[in-house]
Design a protein around this motif. Sequence first.
Motif, short mmCIF file in Angstrom:
data_model
loop_
_atom_site.label_atom_id
_atom_site.label_comp_id
_atom_site.label_asym_id
_atom_site.label_seq_id
_atom_site.Cartn_x
_atom_site.Cartn_y
_atom_site.Cartn_z
N LEU A 147 -7.07 8.17 -2.99
CA LEU A 147 -6.99 6.77 -2.56
C LEU A 147 -7.61 6.60 -1.17
O LEU A 147 -8.40 5.69 -0.94
CB LEU A 147 -5.53 6.32 -2.55
N CYS A 148 -7.26 7.53 -0.25
CA CYS A 148 -7.83 7.47 1.10
C CYS A 148 -9.35 7.53 1.02
O CYS A 148 -10.06 6.75 1.68
CB CYS A 148 -7.35 8.64 1.95
N GLN A 181 -3.08 10.67 -3.25
CA GLN A 181 -3.21 9.97 -1.97
C GLN A 181 -4.54 10.29 -1.31
O GLN A 181 -5.17 9.42 -0.72
CB GLN A 181 -2.05 10.36 -1.05
N GLU A 211 1.21 -8.14 2.31
CA GLU A 211 1.72 -8.95 3.41
C GLU A 211 0.62 -9.71 4.12
O GLU A 211 0.81 -10.85 4.53
CB GLU A 211 2.51 -8.08 4.39
N SER A 222 -0.66 1.13 1.83
CA SER A 222 -1.83 0.26 1.54
C SER A 222 -1.39 -0.94 0.73
O SER A 222 -1.88 -2.06 0.96
CB SER A 222 -2.96 1.02 0.85
N PRO A 252 3.51 7.84 0.56
CA PRO A 252 3.40 6.94 1.71
C PRO A 252 2.06 6.21 1.81
O PRO A 252 2.04 5.03 2.15
CB PRO A 252 3.62 7.87 2.91
N VAL A 253 0.97 6.89 1.50
CA VAL A 253 -0.34 6.22 1.64
C VAL A 253 -0.45 5.06 0.66
O VAL A 253 -0.86 3.95 1.00
CB VAL A 253 -1.48 7.23 1.41
N VAL A 254 -0.06 5.33 -0.60
CA VAL A 254 -0.12 4.29 -1.62
C VAL A 254 0.78 3.12 -1.22
O VAL A 254 0.39 1.96 -1.28
CB VAL A 254 0.32 4.86 -2.98
N LEU A 308 -1.42 -15.04 10.55
CA LEU A 308 -0.49 -13.91 10.38
C LEU A 308 0.54 -13.90 11.49
O LEU A 308 1.73 -13.71 11.25
CB LEU A 308 -1.28 -12.60 10.42
N ILE A 338 -10.75 4.23 -0.25
CA ILE A 338 -10.71 3.18 0.76
C ILE A 338 -11.76 3.44 1.84
O ILE A 338 -12.51 2.55 2.24
CB ILE A 338 -9.30 3.09 1.38
#
Lengths: 387, 393
Positions: free
Chosen positions: B28-29, B25, A219, A213, A208-210, B371, B32
Amino acid sequence: MSDTATITDARLSFVRDRPFDPLPPPLVHSGAIGWLLQNLFSSFTNILLTVSCVAMVVWLLPPLIEFLIFDAVWDGSSRADCIVTPQRPAVGACWAFVIERLGFFTYGFYPIEERWRVDVFFVLLAFGIGWMTWLDAPRRGLGMIYFFAVMPVLSFFLLVGLPAIGLQAVSTAQWGGVLVTIVVSAVGIVVSLPLGVLLALGRRSKMPVVRMSSVIFIEVVRGVPLITVLFMASVMLPLFVPESLTPDKLLRALVGVALFAAAYMAEVVRAGLQAIPRGQYEAAMAVGLSYWQAMRLIVLPQALKVTLPNIVNTFIGLFKDTTLVFIVGIFDFLKTIEAARGDVNWATPVTSVTGYAFAAMFYFVFCYAMSRYARYVEHRLRAGDRR
Amino acid sequence: MSAVDTGRSRTALIYNPRIRGFVYQALLCAAIAFLAWGAISNAIDNLARAKIASGFGFWHNTAGFDISQTLIEYSTTSTYGRAFWVGLLNTLLVAGLGIVLATVLGFIIGIARLSTNWLVARLAGVYVELIRNLPLLLQLLFWYNAVLKVLPEVRDSFLVPGGGLLNNRGLFLPQPVFHERFLAVAAALAVAIVLAVAYRVFAKRRQMRTGQPAPVLIVAAAMVIGLPLAALIVTGFPVDFTYPERGRFNVRGGIEVLPEFMALLFGLVIYTAAFIAEVVRAGIQAVAKGQAEAAYSLGLRPGPTLRLVVMPQAMRVIVPPLTSQYLNLTKNSSLAVAIGYPDLVQIFTGTVLNQTGQAIEVVVITMAVYLTISLVTSLLMNLYNRRVSLAER
C-alpha cells in the motif's frame, strides 16, 4: 339464596334485573367533535395556534394551487402565450415552456436520432435498481453482479458509443439534463458503495498504515465542502496526469462526486459493521474462513442489511448533491433549467418560477420515494427484531 | 517451542498473518508513493509547460478586482492575501448568522412536530419533508432569481417600517451614528449584563439552598433593557440615524444588505432548520415518556416540563448530530458561488484561481480552511457535549 330470589320475585319487582344499556360517550369526547376538541382546541394556546395555522394555510394554499393549475398555461409555443394580456389578467405557471423544452431537459444536446440509447439506458438502470431494492427478488446475488459490473459496462458503451457495432460516438459534452443527473448519481452509487466498504474495512483494520490512510482520506473529504472537491477534480486533476491523458470534463466531475460519496458511505458502512456482534467475526474465524471469506459471507451481508436505510439516506444526499456539478460547468438537469429560463423566446415573469417548480417536483419525487423506501426497509428490519 | 514447530512455521511463512500484514502495508505504501510521485512529476511538467508560477508568492500580489461586500477595508489595490481574509470573514458571517437562526427555527419546528395540536404537527411535518427533499442549490436559485431579483426597482422600493428600503438591489437599513456620550449607554449595557449574570448565579444558589425559585428571566430582562434605556434618556439620545435615500437608479446611505447575502442566508437557514428539526424530534422522542408523565403528575405545566425535564435530557442525544448539521451549514455556505455572494470559495477558488492559475495552492488553502473550521467546531461542540452529558453516570 332461595330467600333472596323470592324477595326479588315477589316484593322487589320494581328493581331492574338487567343493567341499563350504556349511554353513548359524550359528544365532547368522541367522534369528529371530540377529536377536534382534543387535537385542535384543547386550550387557549392551542386555539390560537390552530387559528394561525388555518390562516396560514388559507393564505398560502389557494394562490399556490391557482398558480400551478387553474391559471397555468398548458399549451403554447412562445412567450406570447404566457404573458399577461387584457384578455388574460392572471397568468400562472407556464407549463407550455416546460413541455416544449422537455426533450432538452431530459437529454441535453444528445443527438435527437440517438436519444433511444438514453431511453434504453434508463430502462437498464431502472431494471437494476428494481432488482436491488426489491428485497424478496429472486437471485439477488446475480442482481448485484448485474448492477455493479454488467450494467455499468453496457451503459458505458451504449451512451459513449461503439462505432464497431454501429453505435456512433457521442461526446460527453453533448450530454445534458436528466441524463447527466442520473449518470452522475448512478456512477456515484455504483462506485461509492464498493469503495466505501473497502474504506470502512480499512478503517477497522489492524494494520496501522491501512487504517491511517483510510482515516485521513475519510476525514479530509468529509471535512471539506463538495464544491472544493469538485474544483479539485476539475482544476487539479488535469495537472496530475500526463497531458495526453487529460480526462474530459464530465469524467473529472464524476471522479470528484464518487470520491466524495465514498467517504460518506464508508462512515455509514462502518456504523453497520460496528452493529455486528464480535461473536460473528469469531465464529467465522473459528470455522476456518479467511478474512475476506468471513467478510464476504458472514459479516458484510448482515452489516449492509442493518445499515440499508442509512445507505439509502446517503443516496438521497448524493442525488441532491449532484446539482453541484452545475457549478463546475456541467449541463445537469438544474443547469438545463437555468439555461432554458434565460431563453429570450420564453422570457416572461413566470418562466423562472415555472422552471424551478418543475425542477422541484422532479427532485422531490425521487428523493421522497427513496426516503419512503428507507423507512419501509427500516420498518421491515425492526419487524424482524420484534420476533 | 520445539524445533518441529519452528520448522513448520517457516514453511508456512506466507500464511503468517504478521508477515502478510507487513507485506500488504508495504504494498500500500509503495502504491501511494508511486501515485504521489507520478502526480508530482506530472504536475511539475504541466506547470512548466503552461508557464504557471508555483509557491505562495502570489499572496502579496495586487488583486485588482473589486468585492461587493467587505467587512474589513479592501480596495482593488489590495493584495490576494487581503482578498482571502475578506472572503473568509464573509463565509464566517453567513455561517455564524445562519447557525444561530437555523437553530432557533429548527428547534421551533422540531418541537412543533411533536405538538399535540394535530394541525401544527402536520404543517411542521410538511415543511420538513418538503425542504429536506429538495436540493439546496435549487432553493438558493429560487430565493435569489425568483424572489429577490424580481423585487421592484429602486424608485418603487418597498418601505420597511423604521426607514428601510427593500428593492432588487437589496435591503437598505438606517445606519446609526453614535456620538461620544453613547459610551455611557454601552457601559450601562455592560453593567446590566454583569448584574443579570450575577443575579442568575445568586438566584440559582438560593434555590439550591432553600428551594425558593426566583423570576430570573423577568429581572434579567428588566435590567438589560432598563439600564441602557435609562442611560439613553439621561444622556439625551446621543444617536442619529442616516436613512437610506432613493436615487434614480441607486440608493445612497444606510447599511446595505446584498440580495445575494439574503438569499444565501434564507436558503441555508430554511434548509438546515429542516434537518435540525428532525434531530430535535429524535432527541425528544429518545427521552422516556415516563419522564414527562412524572413531571405532569408533579404538577408541572407543559412549558416547564419541556424546558426543565425533557430538553436537558434530550440535549445529550441532540448535540452530536446538531454539530454535524452546523458543519454542514458551514460547508454548504460555499454554494454562495452559484449566486455570486463573495464568500471564500467565490473569491478565492473563483476569481483568484482564474487570475493566478495556481490551482494547487488555491484549492489546498481553501480545503485547509474548511478542515480547520470543521475541526474547531467539532472541538467546541465536544466540549459542550461533555458538559451536558456530565449528569449521566
